[in-house]
Design a protein around this motif. Structure first.
Motif, mmCIF file in Angstrom:
data_model
loop_
_atom_site.group_PDB
_atom_site.id
_atom_site.type_symbol
_atom_site.label_atom_id
_atom_site.label_comp_id
_atom_site.label_asym_id
_atom_site.label_seq_id
_atom_site.Cartn_x
_atom_site.Cartn_y
_atom_site.Cartn_z
ATOM 1 N N GLN A 20 -6.343 -18.692 -9.126
ATOM 2 C CA GLN A 20 -6.569 -17.281 -9.455
ATOM 3 C C GLN A 20 -5.746 -16.860 -10.669
ATOM 4 N N TYR A 21 -4.533 -17.351 -10.754
ATOM 5 C CA TYR A 21 -3.666 -17.038 -11.884
ATOM 6 C C TYR A 21 -4.246 -17.576 -13.191
ATOM 7 N N ARG A 22 -4.844 -18.749 -13.156
ATOM 8 C CA ARG A 22 -5.318 -19.403 -14.383
ATOM 9 C C ARG A 22 -6.643 -18.843 -14.895
ATOM 10 N N GLY A 23 -7.409 -18.160 -14.080
ATOM 11 C CA GLY A 23 -8.679 -17.617 -14.553
ATOM 12 C C GLY A 23 -9.651 -18.726 -14.921
ATOM 13 N N TYR A 24 -10.238 -18.629 -16.107
ATOM 14 C CA TYR A 24 -11.181 -19.655 -16.551
ATOM 15 C C TYR A 24 -10.534 -21.035 -16.617
ATOM 16 N N GLY A 25 -9.223 -21.058 -16.859
ATOM 17 C CA GLY A 25 -8.523 -22.334 -16.950
ATOM 18 C C GLY A 25 -8.627 -23.163 -15.684
ATOM 19 N N ALA A 26 -8.834 -22.504 -14.538
ATOM 20 C CA ALA A 26 -8.945 -23.236 -13.271
ATOM 21 C C ALA A 26 -10.135 -24.188 -13.268
ATOM 22 N N PHE A 27 -11.156 -23.861 -14.063
ATOM 23 C CA PHE A 27 -12.364 -24.673 -14.072
ATOM 24 C C PHE A 27 -12.231 -25.920 -14.940
ATOM 25 N N TYR A 28 -11.060 -26.081 -15.565
ATOM 26 C CA TYR A 28 -10.759 -27.335 -16.250
ATOM 27 C C TYR A 28 -10.171 -28.357 -15.282
ATOM 28 N N ASP A 29 -9.753 -27.879 -14.119
ATOM 29 C CA ASP A 29 -9.158 -28.763 -13.115
ATOM 30 C C ASP A 29 -10.195 -29.780 -12.650
ATOM 31 N N PRO A 30 -9.871 -31.074 -12.697
ATOM 32 C CA PRO A 30 -10.836 -32.113 -12.298
ATOM 33 C C PRO A 30 -11.364 -31.939 -10.883
ATOM 34 N N ASP A 31 -10.489 -31.520 -9.957
ATOM 35 C CA ASP A 31 -10.928 -31.335 -8.569
ATOM 36 C C ASP A 31 -11.955 -30.208 -8.472
ATOM 37 N N VAL A 32 -11.727 -29.118 -9.208
ATOM 38 C CA VAL A 32 -12.657 -27.988 -9.187
ATOM 39 C C VAL A 32 -13.988 -28.402 -9.798
ATOM 40 N N GLN A 33 -13.944 -29.102 -10.905
ATOM 41 C CA GLN A 33 -15.175 -29.540 -11.559
ATOM 42 C C GLN A 33 -15.985 -30.452 -10.644
ATOM 43 N N GLN A 34 -15.283 -31.323 -9.937
ATOM 44 C CA GLN A 34 -15.974 -32.251 -9.047
ATOM 45 C C GLN A 34 -16.587 -31.521 -7.852
ATOM 46 N N LYS A 35 -15.833 -30.610 -7.257
ATOM 47 C CA LYS A 35 -16.327 -29.893 -6.081
ATOM 48 C C LYS A 35 -17.514 -28.993 -6.417
#
Length: 253
Positions: free
Chosen positions: A147-162
């Motif tokens: 939540q803190y990172r905003g759009y940056g969270a979607f660079y996370d490999p786990d988020v992209q995979q899920k």
């Protein structure tokens, strides 16, 4: 003797004036050849030059209300803080190299800074996993960090995979993220002088962020994202903007 004394005093005064003039000329020359001086202890000082990163020397989880929401004990905080400091020192050294590299154009610099930001978050996230061994504590921390990172969270490999993001969606998120960071850079610059106005605009931008995600994610992905990010946490605005100048801690509603 008095004449010699006055003459000596006059010479000393003239020397002091000339010294001051030379010093001012040297300073002017320095500013002319190197107009941008980046604070080595605070990468956010270059916000007017670069887009916003949200990576400060003081970690975002240092905020007392965040520690309370995360229910982080002293041992966990100390370990996590040490991991943050280690990663931040590497980040700070590299970011100043990028900012002072005159061979880069504005687009190349933005690309390098984006890569560096993502590298910092990936490295620190790995450290956090080892510190927060309890699964429930780690999940709550990850949710607030996303939540803190905003759009940056979607660079996370786990988020992209899920979420199984397509290449088109990743490109859309990247562009939206860059626009967000440019806007946040302006907010960060203006926050010290006019925090109330910035806070109002920031809250409006948060709503626009939610609407922007809906245009990128499918309804199924939106539902998955809500599960990943969890319930909304209260993150004080000073965590995003405060560079140690402002002590007010308004809370996002």
């Amino acid at each position: 003797m008095k004449t010699n004394l006055f003459r000596s005093i006059r010479n000393v005064g003239l020397f002091a004036v000339l010294t001051g003039v030379v010093a001012q000329m040297a300073l002017a020359q320095q500013l002319q050849t190197n107009p941008t001086q980046i604070d080595q202890t605070n990468p956010a000082a270059g916000a007017a030059m670069d887009t916003y990163s949200g990576i400060y020397q003081t970690p975002w989880f240092n905020e007392p209300s965040i520690r309370q929401q995360l229910q982080m004990n002293d041992a966990q905080y100390d370990q996590l803080n040490q991991a943050y400091v280690t990663n931040w020192n590497r980040y700070n050294a590299r970011i100043n190299q990028i900012r002072n590299d005159k061979t880069l154009d504005s687009q190349q610099r933005e690309d390098r800074l984006e890569q560096l930001n993502n590298s910092f978050h990936d490295s620190f996230s790995n450290s956090a996993r080892s510190v927060l061994a309890d699964e429930a504590a780690r999940q709550k921390y990850n949710q607030m960090y996303y939540q803190y990172r905003g759009y940056g969270a979607f660079y996370d490999p786990d988020v992209q995979q899920k979420l199984n993001l397509s290449e088109t969606q990743r490109q859309s998120i990247r562009e939206a993220g860059r626009q967000w960071n440019r806007q946040m850079g302006r907010y960060n610059r203006d926050y010290v002088s006019d925090p109330d106005v910035v806070l109002k605009r920031f809250n409006e931008s948060r709503s626009e962020y939610s609407e922007g995600l809906k245009k990128i994610l499918t309804p199924q992905q939106e539902e998955q994202w809500r599960e990943i990010a969890g319930n909304r946490f209260e993150i004080p605005a000073n965590v995003y903007f405060d560079n140690g100048v402002t002590t007010a801690k308004p809370v996002l509603k």
